[in-house]
Scaffold this motif. Structure first.
Motif, PDB file in Angstrom:
ATOM      1  N   THR A   1      36.984  35.736 -46.430  1.00 23.46           N
ATOM      2  CA  THR A   1      37.122  35.080 -47.730  1.00 23.46           C
ATOM      3  C   THR A   1      38.098  35.803 -48.653  1.00 23.46           C
ATOM      4  OG1 THR A   1      35.247  36.301 -48.657  1.00 23.46           O
ATOM      5  CG2 THR A   1      34.768  34.167 -47.647  1.00 23.46           C
ATOM      6  N   ILE A   2      38.630  36.934 -48.240  1.00 22.25           N
ATOM      7  CA  ILE A   2      39.521  37.699 -49.115  1.00 22.25           C
ATOM      8  C   ILE A   2      40.842  36.957 -49.311  1.00 22.25           C
ATOM      9  CG2 ILE A   2      40.771  39.879 -49.388  1.00 22.25           C
ATOM     10  CD1 ILE A   2      37.718  40.072 -49.716  1.00 22.25           C
ATOM     11  N   MET A   3      41.366  37.039 -50.524  1.00 24.23           N
ATOM     12  CA  MET A   3      42.600  36.345 -50.874  1.00 24.23           C
ATOM     13  C   MET A   3      43.777  36.782 -50.002  1.00 24.23           C
ATOM     14  SD  MET A   3      44.013  38.262 -54.292  1.00 24.23           S
ATOM     15  CE  MET A   3      44.499  40.001 -54.256  1.00 24.23           C
ATOM     16  N   SER A   4      44.788  35.919 -49.967  1.00 27.56           N
ATOM     17  CA  SER A   4      46.044  36.280 -49.299  1.00 27.56           C
ATOM     18  C   SER A   4      46.902  37.173 -50.177  1.00 27.56           C
ATOM     19  CB  SER A   4      46.830  35.013 -48.951  1.00 27.56           C
ATOM     20  OG  SER A   4      46.044  34.128 -48.174  1.00 27.56           O
ATOM     21  N   GLY A   5      46.696  37.097 -51.484  1.00 29.58           N
ATOM     22  CA  GLY A   5      47.455  37.924 -52.421  1.00 29.58           C
ATOM     23  C   GLY A   5      47.598  37.236 -53.755  1.00 29.58           C
ATOM     24  N   TYR A   6      48.336  37.884 -54.674  1.00 26.34           N
ATOM     25  CA  TYR A   6      48.665  37.295 -55.962  1.00 26.34           C
ATOM     26  C   TYR A   6      50.041  36.639 -55.863  1.00 26.34           C
ATOM     27  CZ  TYR A   6      44.897  40.237 -57.831  1.00 26.34           C
ATOM     28  OH  TYR A   6      43.689  40.843 -58.073  1.00 26.34           O
TER      29      TYR A   6
ATOM     30  N   PRO B   1      41.868  17.471 -28.019  1.00 25.76           N
ATOM     31  CA  PRO B   1      40.937  18.266 -27.228  1.00 25.76           C
ATOM     32  C   PRO B   1      40.469  19.479 -28.034  1.00 25.76           C
ATOM     33  CG  PRO B   1      42.869  17.662 -25.929  1.00 25.76           C
ATOM     34  CD  PRO B   1      43.162  17.274 -27.333  1.00 25.76           C
ATOM     35  N   THR B   2      39.307  19.985 -27.656  1.00 24.40           N
ATOM     36  CA  THR B   2      38.731  21.118 -28.373  1.00 24.40           C
ATOM     37  C   THR B   2      39.708  22.288 -28.388  1.00 24.40           C
ATOM     38  OG1 THR B   2      36.525  20.442 -27.724  1.00 24.40           O
ATOM     39  CG2 THR B   2      36.793  22.715 -28.457  1.00 24.40           C
ATOM     40  N   THR B   3      39.907  22.877 -29.533  1.00 22.20           N
ATOM     41  CA  THR B   3      40.818  23.999 -29.687  1.00 22.20           C
ATOM     42  C   THR B   3      40.125  25.114 -30.423  1.00 22.20           C
ATOM     43  OG1 THR B   3      41.667  23.058 -31.733  1.00 22.20           O
ATOM     44  CG2 THR B   3      42.836  22.478 -29.719  1.00 22.20           C
ATOM     45  N   GLU B   4      40.814  26.246 -30.601  1.00 20.05           N
ATOM     46  CA  GLU B   4      40.200  27.420 -31.203  1.00 20.05           C
ATOM     47  C   GLU B   4      40.021  27.291 -32.711  1.00 20.05           C
ATOM     48  OE1 GLU B   4      42.508  30.799 -30.211  1.00 20.05           O
ATOM     49  OE2 GLU B   4      42.175  30.645 -28.072  1.00 20.05           O
ATOM     50  N   MET B   5      40.934  26.608 -33.357  1.00 18.26           N
ATOM     51  CA  MET B   5      40.984  26.659 -34.804  1.00 18.26           C
ATOM     52  C   MET B   5      40.057  25.637 -35.463  1.00 18.26           C
ATOM     53  SD  MET B   5      44.425  26.806 -37.122  1.00 18.26           S
ATOM     54  CE  MET B   5      45.068  28.024 -35.990  1.00 18.26           C
ATOM     55  N   ARG B   6      39.302  26.090 -36.473  1.00 14.14           N
ATOM     56  CA  ARG B   6      38.477  25.203 -37.273  1.00 14.14           C
ATOM     57  C   ARG B   6      39.217  24.924 -38.577  1.00 14.14           C
ATOM     58  NH1 ARG B   6      34.215  28.218 -39.081  1.00 14.14           N
ATOM     59  NH2 ARG B   6      33.050  26.351 -39.676  1.00 14.14           N
ATOM     60  N   MET B   7      39.258  23.671 -38.970  1.00 17.09           N
ATOM     61  CA  MET B   7      39.973  23.300 -40.187  1.00 17.09           C
ATOM     62  C   MET B   7      39.023  22.655 -41.180  1.00 17.09           C
ATOM     63  SD  MET B   7      42.973  24.453 -39.713  1.00 17.09           S
ATOM     64  CE  MET B   7      43.878  23.733 -41.074  1.00 17.09           C
ATOM     65  N   LEU B   8      39.200  22.993 -42.432  1.00 19.55           N
ATOM     66  CA  LEU B   8      38.326  22.508 -43.491  1.00 19.55           C
ATOM     67  C   LEU B   8      38.356  20.993 -43.597  1.00 19.55           C
ATOM     68  CD1 LEU B   8      36.442  23.192 -45.845  1.00 19.55           C
ATOM     69  CD2 LEU B   8      38.468  23.577 -47.259  1.00 19.55           C
TER      70      LEU B   8
ATOM     71  N   LYS C   1      41.189  28.886 -44.393  1.00 18.28           N
ATOM     72  CA  LYS C   1      40.167  29.662 -43.683  1.00 18.28           C
ATOM     73  C   LYS C   1      39.217  30.350 -44.657  1.00 18.28           C
ATOM     74  CE  LYS C   1      39.705  33.334 -40.208  1.00 18.28           C
ATOM     75  NZ  LYS C   1      40.460  34.278 -39.331  1.00 18.28           N
ATOM     76  N   ALA C   2      39.756  30.927 -45.729  1.00 17.71           N
ATOM     77  CA  ALA C   2      38.918  31.626 -46.698  1.00 17.71           C
ATOM     78  C   ALA C   2      37.921  30.672 -47.344  1.00 17.71           C
ATOM     79  CB  ALA C   2      39.795  32.282 -47.764  1.00 17.71           C
TER      80      ALA C   2
ATOM     81  N   GLU D   1      45.467  27.593 -40.224  1.00 19.22           N
ATOM     82  CA  GLU D   1      44.245  27.819 -41.014  1.00 19.22           C
ATOM     83  C   GLU D   1      44.443  28.886 -42.086  1.00 19.22           C
ATOM     84  OE1 GLU D   1      42.284  30.909 -37.721  1.00 19.22           O
ATOM     85  OE2 GLU D   1      41.123  29.226 -38.499  1.00 19.22           O
ATOM     86  N   ASN D   2      45.442  29.731 -41.903  1.00 21.46           N
ATOM     87  CA  ASN D   2      45.737  30.759 -42.906  1.00 21.46           C
ATOM     88  C   ASN D   2      46.740  30.280 -43.952  1.00 21.46           C
ATOM     89  OD1 ASN D   2      44.108  32.970 -41.829  1.00 21.46           O
ATOM     90  ND2 ASN D   2      45.511  32.902 -40.085  1.00 21.46           N
ATOM     91  N   ALA D   3      47.140  29.020 -43.867  1.00 25.06           N
ATOM     92  CA  ALA D   3      48.040  28.461 -44.876  1.00 25.06           C
ATOM     93  C   ALA D   3      47.329  28.392 -46.219  1.00 25.06           C
ATOM     94  CB  ALA D   3      48.498  27.069 -44.451  1.00 25.06           C
TER      95      ALA D   3
END
Length: 542
Positions: free
Chosen positions: A386-391, A15-22, A199-200, A175-177
């Motif tokens: 689009t900002i990175m999660s980190g180094y 069913p339709t959910t909030e998250m969009r996945m690539l 997500k980015a 999505e933030n994985a």
């Protein structure tokens, strides 16, 4: 956050959910445009339905080999369609894609594999000789190797894995994985990994193609090397089902022209160093590029003369790009209308990098992180999805550029005029841009310092007629070195070739008794560049 998805990898829907996945974009492209060409590579083509089928099969095979969400799966290969199958497979099962740059030295390749804790690596037959000199160290990593290409010599074959792949098991992840570890030159002796999330990358793919001028029926020529963040440009077709044209192995100007004309490319990405080469080739061979309507050029502004020559010769729209790995490549665009304004008399616009996209926020700050008045110069900060999660494995360096509110300190110095045009005044503390590739002097200096004849060095970029800038190393020799200049250069060249990428290797060495410094002992690179321009005859100087 609980992972929620609009679809399973195999095509079944929740069913339709909030998250969009690539990964849903790939499924939809396969369902909606099954017979449409997704990728062209020389004489090879593959449709959206076929690349989805093969990517699902590879994803299932990776799962059967123990790959789980968050595991790092690398690829060492020159440009080919399989690079994107590998990316899609990682994207489907939540693995992290790691590109190993075949232009790296074998030492740098090993660093990438160790730093990312790679568990599985696809190795192309023609790339194995590049890392074979460190075969014992490579074997010690106990990485599961999948061979790609004829005669690779490994126990596991890429095509056989796809042919015999087991059924894919659906997986959930956020999505933030992380989806991509992309290596970029840094201030240390080794490349560092930027972590980019699903997500980015989805955000970049959703919006950036519009600024390039890519729509559903376009065919995009993307020659940039896919080992780093530029691979995202090869994924732009996921936004609308457009087609992407990639080179075979490496960029070649003749092949570039042939590929554009053979596949009727409508949009092309070229770094400024490529453009005159293409124009010269067309003139010498009495050819044209009738299908092209837009050229996007990145990494550096170019000259008004080259802009005018390009538009006069090809009659195309031009788009300039500015960005960095830490924000999924591109965030600022100088649009075709801006180029036309500049050529009509407002030439100062060509000195800008365009205006920031609608998917990114910016601010200009002083050294204390406080915003400066409009029009004043300062450090550029960016914020957005689009900002990175980190180094990777570098929490202190991450904290130094990414604050708790999500603002990225770019370390680029610039100003924004009243119309929103961005003018870059300095690039990351003497960053060198050679042929569209960023080179950090500190990384080259760290390698030079390892050589027994070097007391100290300073690396700077100087103007080059073809590459924009060339890497120059000023060397102070250790006391007691009795070698001639020619022998010193030969030794340093050999050392650099072994430990640096081709772009990082100095194109010229100069020897000095001491390097220019301030009274406090700080190295003065500006003074060094001035000294070189006034006193050193370079091989490419007329």
């Amino acid at each position: 956050m609980h992972a929620a998805h609009a679809s399973t990898p195999g095509g079944g829907r929740h069913p339709t959910t909030e998250m969009r996945m690539l990964r849903d974009n790939l499924r939809r492209c396969a369902e909606h445009y099954p017979d449409k060409i997704a990728f062209h590579q020389g004489e090879r083509t593959i449709t959206w339905s076929e690349i989805y089928r093969r990517s699902l099969a590879l994803a299932g095979a990776l799962q059967a080999r123990g790959v789980r969400p968050g595991d790092r799966v690398a690829i060492l290969a020159k440009e080919c369609i399989e690079i994107y199958e590998h990316f899609f497979a990682c994207m489907i099962i939540g693995a992290v894609r790691v590109g190993v740059n075949w232009r790296y030295s074998s030492r740098e390749m090993l660093h990438v594999l160790k730093n990312s804790s790679v568990t599985v690596c696809v190795v192309q037959d023609k790339c194995w000789p590049l890392i074979e000199p460190r075969n014992d160290e490579f074997k010690a990593l106990s990485i599961d190797i999948i061979g790609l290409g004829v005669g690779h010599g490994f126990d596991t074959d890429y095509e056989l894995l796809i042919e015999k792949a087991p059924e894919l098991v659906a997986t959930d992840f956020d999505e933030n994985a992380p989806l991509l570890h992309t290596y970029t030159s840094g201030a240390t002796a080794h490349p560092k990994a930027v972590i980019l999330s699903h997500k980015a990358i989805l955000t970049e793919i959703t919006y950036a193609p519009h600024y390039y001028g890519i729509s559903a029926n376009d065919r995009y020529y993307m020659p940039a090397q896919s080992a780093w963040v530029a691979v995202v440009g090869g994924l732009f077709g996921l936004a609308s089902g457009s087609g992407t044209i990639i080179p075979t192995d490496v960029f070649d100007v003749g092949d570039c022209v042939d590929d554009i004309n053979r596949h009727k490319a409508t949009v092309a990405l070229l770094v400024p160093a490529m453009i005159p080469a293409v124009l010269d080739y067309l003139k010498e061979n009495d050819l044209s590029l009738p299908s092209l309507h837009t050229i996007a050029y990145g990494s550096a502004p170019t000259t008004p003369a080259l802009i005018r020559r390009t538009t006069d010769t090809l009659g195309v729209n031009l788009v300039q790009l500015y960005g960095m790995t830490e924000c999924v490549a591109w965030a600022c665009f100088l649009q075709p209308d801006d180029h036309r304004r500049a050529l009509a008399g407002e030439e100062h616009i060509l000195r800008s990098s365009g205006r920031f996209a609608a998917f990114i926020d910016y601010k200009i700050c002083n050294d204390d992180g406080e915003e400066v008045p409009a029009g004043e110069a300062g450090v550029i900060y960016l914020k957005g999805d689009t900002i990175m999660s980190g180094y990777l494995n570098q929490p202190e360096e991450t904290a130094g550029v990414l604050n708790a509110d999500g603002w990225l300190k770019t370390n680029d110095i610039g100003r924004i005029d009243k119309n929103g045009f961005v003018y870059l005044l300095d690039r990351r503390n003497f960053l060198i841009n050679t042929g569209g590739v960023n080179v950090f002097p500190a990384q080259v200096e760290a390698v030079l310092a390892e050589n027994e004849i070097v007391s100290e060095s300073s690396v700077v970029g100087v103007p080059h007629p073809r590459w924009g800038e060339a890497v120059i190393a000023a060397i102070v020799l250790r006391n007691g070195v009795q070698l001639s200049d020619e022998d010193c250069i030969a030794q340093l060249n050999a050392h650099c070739v072994e430990n640096l990428s081709k772009q990082e290797c100095p194109k010229h060495f100069i020897f000095m008794n001491e390097l220019p410094r301030t009274i406090t002992g700080k190295l003065q690179k500006r003074d060094l560049k001035l000294y070189i321009s006034e006193n050193v005859k370079l091989p490419w100087d007329e």
